[in-house]
Design a protein around this motif. Structure first.
Motif, PDB file in Angstrom:
ATOM      1  N   GLU A  63       0.838  -1.208   0.000  1.00 45.05           N
ATOM      2  CA  GLU A  63       0.000   0.000   0.000  1.00 45.05           C
ATOM      3  C   GLU A  63       0.873   1.258   0.000  1.00 45.05           C
ATOM      4  N   SER A  65       3.572   1.531  -1.474  1.00 40.84           N
ATOM      5  CA  SER A  65       4.114   1.662  -2.825  1.00 40.84           C
ATOM      6  C   SER A  65       3.028   1.959  -3.852  1.00 40.84           C
ATOM      7  N   GLY A  66       1.817   2.186  -3.388  1.00 40.58           N
ATOM      8  CA  GLY A  66       0.728   2.537  -4.283  1.00 40.58           C
ATOM      9  C   GLY A  66       0.025   1.363  -4.931  1.00 40.58           C
ATOM     10  N   HIS A  68      -2.771  -1.441  -4.704  1.00 37.11           N
ATOM     11  CA  HIS A  68      -4.011  -1.735  -3.983  1.00 37.11           C
ATOM     12  C   HIS A  68      -4.041  -3.199  -3.546  1.00 37.11           C
ATOM     13  N   SER A  83      -1.707  -5.142  -9.282  1.00 33.60           N
ATOM     14  CA  SER A  83      -0.663  -4.302  -9.859  1.00 33.60           C
ATOM     15  C   SER A  83      -0.965  -4.034 -11.322  1.00 33.60           C
TER      16      SER A  83
END
Length: 461
Positions: A63, A65-66, A68, A83
């Motif tokens: 999370e 690292s962006g 979901h 990803s």
């Protein structure tokens, strides 16, 4: 070894996620079926990652690292990361506890060892891990078994199948899909624990059976493991070894069926229907004074056991009915001319796809006869060619395709009631027989004459 995921966009996303986890000081590997299929050169669709961190640690890293995440199975340490549109299951290394119910581990113990995680898996070909820099981890010689086309249990086979009996059907499914031979000790362990299949949820059994039936090497799997399959579909057991005593067949009922399933289109509807198409033969067998076997009415008699099996496996009612129709009409003689094919279409609820499936079953059935008696292959193709003509020319085979409707009949004075449907069906029969054109004026004339006769009959009754 070379990266087997180089040309797979989803695989690239899996490698990206592994990099993110390891940059945070964790350890992660691609594991299971994706590694197996990549090494075999098969398409890979599902990617599983095993990680030495607890799911909550994994989630925090991703999370941040962006990426979901979705908490899909956290009780067993499983998190799903998405990803760039690719879903990836990430599971903490674990050791399964005892399987007292023969289905699920009573407990799960998380571990920091990838080797311990691989040791709990079912077959050696599924117990490999791959890392983008460390390469292949193969503690149970799964790659050698891949090369030898052998399916072998991890550890002691009987214990492996005692833990989860569904692995027995998974083994037969892999044999069907991959064309692998099952190691003798592994096969013995499967058979020794087959009674535990009674403990498995029928939905899980149905899923494995469907994959088995749609395999490229299904004939061999059905022949080698008829006893195992018979444990979950006992309705098939009378077919096994049943001598047909006829020149049209060189195989017993079960082997004929196994070949037919192999030849049928590899889709669930046709494969299930072909599995059951001759299930009514043993109960209808008679033998004449010349020693020749007959199976009068076997298609109709096959419907109840086929439905019983599918209902027990909790298949949908609509799917069961479609399979039952294919069983019922698989040996229905049909002249490959439009008016006769349209009548068959009507029996199949006016469904062209169902007729195509029936042609597949008929073709497969004929291919499994003695070589001198395979004319049904060309006959099935002729029926399908006729269907193509009917569809191409938009020839009517349903009431809805008539150039008239019930509203038109009401407008001309016919009373509301069953007469409307009867009149439309009578018109459709005449149109399909090509004695009446599908034109509004001609249909209205036919309807008036039909209703005049029916009124007279009603008054005289």
């Amino acid at each position: 070894m070379e990266n087997p995921f180089d040309n797979n966009e989803h695989g690239k996303q899996a490698i990206r996620v592994i990099g993110i986890l390891e940059d945070a000081g964790l350890e992660a590997w691609l594991v299971g079926g994706c590694v197996r299929d990549a090494l075999l050169g098969r398409p890979v669709h599902d990617f599983d990652i095993a990680c030495n961190a607890l799911w909550s640690e994994t989630q925090a890293v991703l999370e941040a690292s962006g990426i979901h995440t979705v908490e899909t199975g956290i009780a067993h340490g499983t998190l799903t990361a998405v990803s760039k549109g690719t879903p990836l299951e990430i599971t903490t290394y674990r050791i399964d506890g005892a399987y007292t119910d023969g289905r699920h581990p009573d407990s799960v113990q998380f571990t920091r060892s990838i080797q311990e995680d691989l040791a709990r898996r079912d077959f050696t070909i599924n117990a490999m891990a791959w890392h983008p820099t460390r390469g292949l981890l193969d503690p149970f010689n799964g790659q050698a078994d891949l090369h030898a086309r052998t399916l072998r249990a991890v550890g002691e086979p009987e214990k492996r199948f005692m833990e989860d009996a569904l692995r027995i059907l998974r083994g037969v499914r892999f044999a069907s899909q991959l064309g692998f031979a099952i190691d003798q000790e592994t096969a013995s362990g499967m058979r020794a624990q087959a009674s535990n299949l009674d403990l498995i949820a029928t939905e899980r059994i149905a899923h494995e059976l469907e994959g088995l039936l749609c395999g490229k090497h299904v004939h061999g799997a059905l022949m080698a493991y008829a006893d195992v399959i018979g444990r979950v579909i006992p309705e098939i057991t009378p077919m096994i070894g049943f001598d047909q005593k006829t020149k049209y067949h060189i195989y017993d009922v079960w082997e004929h069926t196994a070949y037919a399933v192999q030849y049928a289109t590899p889709e669930p509807l046709t494969r299930w229907a072909t599995l059951f198409h001759d299930i009514g033969k043993p109960s209808t067998f008679t033998i004449d004074e010349e020693g020749i076997g007959h199976f009068y009415g076997h298609a109709h008699e096959g419907i109840p056991p086929a439905k019983r099996a599918m209902k027990r496996l909790k298949m949908s009612p609509s799917f069961i009915e479609r399979v039952a129709m294919l069983v019922r009409y698989h040996d229905c003689p049909t002249i490959p001319e439009p008016k006769y094919v349209k009548r068959l279409l009507r029996k199949l609820d006016g469904d062209p796809d169902l007729l195509r499936a029936l042609c597949s079953v008929k073709r497969a059935d004929s291919l499994s006869h003695a070589p001198a008696y395979r004319s049904g292959v060309a006959h099935a193709q002729a029926i399908e060619d006729c269907l193509d003509l009917i569809l191409r020319e938009s020839q009517p085979f349903t009431v809805a395709a008539l150039d008239i409707s019930g509203k038109d009949l009401l407008a001309m004075g016919m009373p509301q009631g069953p007469h409307i449907g009867a009149a439309l069906n009578a018109m459709l029969e005449a149109v399909m027989d090509e004695t009446l054109p599908n034109e509004r004026a001609a249909l209205l004339r036919f309807a008036r004459e039909w209703w005049s006769k029916r009124e007279t009959e009603i008054k005289q009754a």
